[in-house]
Design a protein around this motif. Sequence first.
Motif, mmCIF file in Angstrom:
data_model
loop_
_atom_site.group_PDB
_atom_site.id
_atom_site.type_symbol
_atom_site.label_atom_id
_atom_site.label_comp_id
_atom_site.label_asym_id
_atom_site.label_seq_id
_atom_site.Cartn_x
_atom_site.Cartn_y
_atom_site.Cartn_z
ATOM 1 N N ASP A 277 -36.626 16.662 29.522
ATOM 2 C CA ASP A 277 -36.551 16.267 30.932
ATOM 3 C C ASP A 277 -35.970 14.869 31.106
ATOM 4 O O ASP A 277 -35.297 14.584 32.103
ATOM 5 C CB ASP A 277 -37.954 16.322 31.562
ATOM 6 C CG ASP A 277 -38.502 17.737 31.600
ATOM 7 O OD1 ASP A 277 -37.691 18.685 31.497
ATOM 8 O OD2 ASP A 277 -39.742 17.900 31.697
ATOM 9 N N ARG A 278 -36.192 13.981 30.129
ATOM 10 C CA ARG A 278 -35.768 12.588 30.271
ATOM 11 C C ARG A 278 -34.773 12.196 29.173
ATOM 12 O O ARG A 278 -34.822 11.089 28.644
ATOM 13 C CB ARG A 278 -36.998 11.677 30.237
ATOM 14 C CG ARG A 278 -38.029 12.036 31.286
ATOM 15 C CD ARG A 278 -39.335 11.264 31.100
ATOM 16 N NE ARG A 278 -39.154 9.829 31.276
ATOM 17 C CZ ARG A 278 -40.159 8.953 31.228
ATOM 18 N NH1 ARG A 278 -41.402 9.375 31.015
ATOM 19 N NH2 ARG A 278 -39.926 7.666 31.371
ATOM 20 N N SER A 279 -33.902 13.126 28.813
ATOM 21 C CA SER A 279 -32.939 12.874 27.731
ATOM 22 C C SER A 279 -32.010 11.710 28.048
ATOM 23 O O SER A 279 -31.520 11.026 27.145
ATOM 24 C CB SER A 279 -32.115 14.128 27.458
ATOM 25 O OG SER A 279 -31.413 14.533 28.631
ATOM 26 N N SER A 280 -31.767 11.460 29.338
ATOM 27 C CA SER A 280 -30.876 10.359 29.705
ATOM 28 C C SER A 280 -31.479 9.002 29.381
ATOM 29 O O SER A 280 -30.763 8.001 29.279
ATOM 30 C CB SER A 280 -30.543 10.432 31.197
ATOM 31 O OG SER A 280 -31.740 10.358 31.969
ATOM 32 N N GLU A 281 -32.789 8.924 29.221
ATOM 33 C CA GLU A 281 -33.454 7.663 28.938
ATOM 34 C C GLU A 281 -33.581 7.405 27.438
ATOM 35 O O GLU A 281 -34.069 6.339 27.041
ATOM 36 C CB GLU A 281 -34.851 7.652 29.568
ATOM 37 C CG GLU A 281 -34.837 7.841 31.078
ATOM 38 C CD GLU A 281 -36.242 7.855 31.653
ATOM 39 O OE1 GLU A 281 -37.126 7.238 31.028
ATOM 40 O OE2 GLU A 281 -36.453 8.486 32.709
ATOM 41 N N LEU A 282 -33.168 8.360 26.614
ATOM 42 C CA LEU A 282 -33.293 8.201 25.169
ATOM 43 C C LEU A 282 -32.262 7.205 24.630
ATOM 44 O O LEU A 282 -31.130 7.151 25.116
ATOM 45 C CB LEU A 282 -33.094 9.546 24.455
ATOM 46 C CG LEU A 282 -34.282 10.512 24.437
ATOM 47 C CD1 LEU A 282 -33.854 11.843 23.847
ATOM 48 C CD2 LEU A 282 -35.428 9.928 23.611
ATOM 49 N N ASP A 283 -32.673 6.444 23.657
ATOM 50 C CA ASP A 283 -31.746 5.613 22.897
ATOM 51 C C ASP A 283 -32.199 5.628 21.441
ATOM 52 O O ASP A 283 -33.319 6.031 21.120
ATOM 53 C CB ASP A 283 -31.690 4.190 23.433
ATOM 54 C CG ASP A 283 -33.044 3.508 23.421
ATOM 55 O OD1 ASP A 283 -33.571 3.245 22.319
ATOM 56 O OD2 ASP A 283 -33.594 3.249 24.508
ATOM 57 N N VAL A 284 -31.326 5.176 20.566
ATOM 58 C CA VAL A 284 -31.582 5.339 19.150
ATOM 59 C C VAL A 284 -32.778 4.516 18.684
ATOM 60 O O VAL A 284 -33.560 4.952 17.831
ATOM 61 C CB VAL A 284 -30.313 4.985 18.336
ATOM 62 C CG1 VAL A 284 -29.967 3.511 18.499
ATOM 63 C CG2 VAL A 284 -30.505 5.347 16.875
ATOM 64 N N LYS A 285 -32.983 3.321 19.247
ATOM 65 C CA LYS A 285 -34.105 2.493 18.832
ATOM 66 C C LYS A 285 -35.430 3.150 19.189
ATOM 67 O O LYS A 285 -36.369 3.188 18.385
ATOM 68 C CB LYS A 285 -34.010 1.113 19.480
ATOM 69 C CG LYS A 285 -32.852 0.275 18.955
ATOM 70 C CD LYS A 285 -32.871 -1.112 19.588
ATOM 71 C CE LYS A 285 -31.738 -1.973 19.028
ATOM 72 N NZ LYS A 285 -31.719 -3.330 19.637
ATOM 73 N N LEU A 286 -35.498 3.678 20.410
ATOM 74 C CA LEU A 286 -36.721 4.344 20.837
ATOM 75 C C LEU A 286 -36.968 5.605 20.021
ATOM 76 O O LEU A 286 -38.106 5.902 19.639
ATOM 77 C CB LEU A 286 -36.618 4.684 22.332
ATOM 78 C CG LEU A 286 -37.852 5.340 22.969
ATOM 79 C CD1 LEU A 286 -39.056 4.408 22.871
ATOM 80 C CD2 LEU A 286 -37.567 5.696 24.433
ATOM 81 N N LEU A 287 -35.891 6.332 19.747
ATOM 82 C CA LEU A 287 -36.033 7.561 18.962
ATOM 83 C C LEU A 287 -36.509 7.258 17.547
ATOM 84 O O LEU A 287 -37.421 7.912 17.024
ATOM 85 C CB LEU A 287 -34.692 8.296 18.938
ATOM 86 C CG LEU A 287 -34.681 9.653 18.228
ATOM 87 C CD1 LEU A 287 -35.559 10.643 18.966
ATOM 88 C CD2 LEU A 287 -33.258 10.185 18.127
ATOM 89 N N LEU A 288 -35.922 6.255 16.912
ATOM 90 C CA LEU A 288 -36.333 5.902 15.552
ATOM 91 C C LEU A 288 -37.760 5.377 15.531
ATOM 92 O O LEU A 288 -38.513 5.631 14.586
ATOM 93 C CB LEU A 288 -35.375 4.866 14.970
ATOM 94 C CG LEU A 288 -33.955 5.354 14.664
ATOM 95 C CD1 LEU A 288 -33.114 4.216 14.111
ATOM 96 C CD2 LEU A 288 -33.990 6.507 13.669
ATOM 97 N N PHE A 289 -38.153 4.640 16.584
ATOM 98 C CA PHE A 289 -39.525 4.151 16.666
ATOM 99 C C PHE A 289 -40.511 5.320 16.721
ATOM 100 O O PHE A 289 -41.518 5.353 16.000
ATOM 101 C CB PHE A 289 -39.678 3.266 17.914
ATOM 102 C CG PHE A 289 -41.099 2.966 18.269
ATOM 103 C CD1 PHE A 289 -41.815 2.011 17.574
ATOM 104 C CD2 PHE A 289 -41.731 3.655 19.310
ATOM 105 C CE1 PHE A 289 -43.139 1.727 17.896
ATOM 106 C CE2 PHE A 289 -43.058 3.384 19.639
ATOM 107 C CZ PHE A 289 -43.761 2.418 18.927
ATOM 108 N N ALA A 290 -40.205 6.293 17.564
ATOM 109 C CA ALA A 290 -41.093 7.458 17.690
ATOM 110 C C ALA A 290 -41.132 8.261 16.391
ATOM 111 O O ALA A 290 -42.201 8.733 15.965
ATOM 112 C CB ALA A 290 -40.632 8.331 18.858
ATOM 113 N N ILE A 291 -39.995 8.429 15.761
ATOM 114 C CA ILE A 291 -39.950 9.203 14.520
ATOM 115 C C ILE A 291 -40.739 8.500 13.418
ATOM 116 O O ILE A 291 -41.496 9.130 12.668
ATOM 117 C CB ILE A 291 -38.488 9.432 14.093
ATOM 118 C CG1 ILE A 291 -37.783 10.352 15.087
ATOM 119 C CG2 ILE A 291 -38.430 10.031 12.688
ATOM 120 C CD1 ILE A 291 -36.309 10.524 14.814
ATOM 121 N N GLN A 292 -40.586 7.188 13.336
ATOM 122 C CA GLN A 292 -41.290 6.443 12.300
ATOM 123 C C GLN A 292 -42.807 6.544 12.485
ATOM 124 O O GLN A 292 -43.552 6.798 11.533
ATOM 125 C CB GLN A 292 -40.851 4.983 12.329
ATOM 126 C CG GLN A 292 -41.528 4.119 11.270
ATOM 127 C CD GLN A 292 -41.132 2.656 11.382
ATOM 128 O OE1 GLN A 292 -40.383 2.294 12.278
ATOM 129 N NE2 GLN A 292 -41.629 1.831 10.471
#
Length: 855
Positions: free
Chosen positions: A374-389
């Motif tokens: 739903d909020r794919s437009s708000e994704l960025d690589v730093k946030l994604l890597l933070f969540a994955i880590q």
Amino acid sequence: MASKRFYARVESTYVVEKMAATVQGDDDITDDDIGANIKYPASVEKAIKELFPSNDPLDAPDFNAVEYINALFPTEQCSNVILSKPGLEFFELLFLQSLANIDDVVQRIRMKIGRLDDEIRTVIRSQTNVGSDGRQALEEAQNAIKELFSKILDIKSKADKSEQMVKEITRDIKQLDHAKRHLTSSITTLNHLHMLVGGVHSLVNLTHRRRYGEIANLLQGVLNVKEHFDKYMEIPQIKQLADRINEIQNDLAAQIQSDFEENLSADAKKKSPDLKQLTEACKIVDILNPTVKKRLLNWFVKQQLIDYSAIFCDSHDNTWLNNIDRRYAWLKRILMNYEGEYGQLFPNHWHVQERITYEFCLATKKSLSKVMSDRSSELDVKLLLFAIQRTTTFESQVAKRFAGSSFEEEMTPGNPFKENNEEDPKLPKESIFTGSISCCFEPYLYFYIESQDKSLGELIDRFIQDFKSQGIPKAVENSDSGIVLPSCADLFVFYKKCMVQCSQLSTGQPLLQLAGLFKKFLKEYATKLLRNNLPKSGSGVSSMLKDAEVRFSVDDQATVCCVLSSADYCLETTVQLENKLKEKIDQNLSDKIDFNSEQDVFHNIISSCIQLLVQDLDNVCDPALNAMVKMHWQNVEVVGDQSNYVSSICSHLSQVVPKIRDNLASARKYFTQFCIKFANSFIPKFINHIYKCKPISTVGAEQLLLDAHSLKTTLLDLPCIGALTSRKASSSYTKIISKGMSKAEMILKVVMSPQDPAVGFVESYINLLNDYDISNFQKVLEMKGMKRNEQHSIIDLFKANIPSNESNANTSTTTTTATTTTTTSTTTTTKSSNRRPLQEPSRIKRLERLIKKQF
């Protein structure tokens, strides 16, 4: 007496009587009867010989009457036969002298026949008595059998009577045994029935009173007793009892479910639940159908996670990736509360904590997937890597906490987080919690790939700027590391970091996409950092290779060597990178990892660098070779030291080659290739320049031969020229030098040969060069100063000596070495000694001595 021996003696007697009758004039016995013999099979003969061994000639299977008579009455010719018959009886030997005493012999034989007749009669009579005795024995045996049969029948009848008597005696006992067995079974069944009826009534009462502790023990016993009545289910009363037991189990399941809901629901938490009663109820649930436990656990786990959906609903800010730590902290509190409140309620083998965590992972995965969608437009690589880590850290902690639990065995192979359930038995089994949440990030890892693409592009640009500002690194003295661009190591260190990070996120398509990114920037690095920084002239490298006037400075040579060493480092590291990627990526994708095209790019750069170095060294030697052509070789009168052009070439080689060798210390194999390619380029050029030296006198040819030998010695030492330690050149390089320079020496030796007589000159040319190319032959004639009109006759003579299989060949390469060169020269000189002047061999020998003296 043996039967064979008996018949043999009868036969011999018959023969002797025949002989006697012949002497007395009796003609009743025919000639066909003489020598007649009875033949037995070989097996019979062998058996007779084993049972009755005998040395009597009459017992021999090959008995011959004529030989036997000759033995009795020998002549002068059969004296040797007598000696070969050691078995003759004594009385027979007494009459071997002559036929004069034949009457005595006949008399003795008749006496012997009489004895044999007596023996025959005795045998025949004994055989007659044996027949009557046998018949009598047979009759006695038959009578004995009849008597035995009658006794057997009598015993059988008595046994039947005895059996009948025993049956009559034990008839009442059998009835009693059957009655006892039936009575025992009836009593046991009645006891079981009583227990079953009593147990059912007790279960009904205890169920109404919720006495779960007593019910648990009683229910298991009732179910065990019920199994004894499975074969009596056709009886209506038994069927009713079984149905009643099933009803009680259903009532217990519903009642226990209700008790749990009343005591553990969100509304009932304010009251004090009776945990002891619920603990006893869990024992009953273990006895009931497994679906009861499953339904109860599903309700309890859902009850524990009921607040999770409310707190982290889709519209709440807590659901976004920056607050992902709150999710995992909430689960930790729930598990701690469970241990404090319900740790003693549920049995350990129910794995309630594992089930709560498992359902939490499912809910979290579903929630995160929906939120990111739903909020794919708000994704960025730093946030994604933070969540994955943070997610992978949580998964590893949970997997470590529940390691060894049998809950995972219950859940596999139905693991919903794995797309492929095929596992290698040799690998350690992966926890079901690993990747249970983090797999939802995989569809969005393209942000990570795009980020790495941007980072690598910036890294390549920084490498280019550093190279322009700093140039190549300086070589370290007395070091074997050579010169390699530091950006090579930096690039692959960054690759390793990206590969490890991505493999922790996913080993599927994202890692394959990252491998494609690696390939892209390897080619960019090879093009922008390596190929584009090679020394250039005109429009590029290709034009420079064709320009003979281009000269490299020392810095240019160092740059080429640095690019070559860097390309070699990249080539070797690329192979290692490919292997490591194939290890980490999923097995079904490993075949798609291929870096062959990138390796070919680095191979081409290495080849270009070697060709540039060879071309530069060739260009350095060109002025000296041109000076060699411009010399007046016909005016040389004395052979001295090596010419100036040779010294110039050796000087250039000694200045350039050591620097190249030092700069290629980390790529020694490519320095060897450089030497080989230079030899393959320089030697043909040197030979072509020799052809241009015309005319040449004999002394001039001797000087050129001396120069050629000097160059050969220098080229053989080229790999280790200027080195502190001497290193033997490779055999392939030595072979190339010997083969190429030997041809130059042979050409000069042909020039030194006199052209008269023409036949000898042509023969010398063919023997030394083994070259049937007419154009090369004309070049040699021009070197000797012959005019065109003087060449026709000798060329025709040369054509006449060309073999048929070589008539269409353009060039034939000689394989003569330095040692064979001297041998061939000596042989040729010997063959043509009657056609050459006497001073020619001595001139060649003087030249060879001069060469040895110089070197």
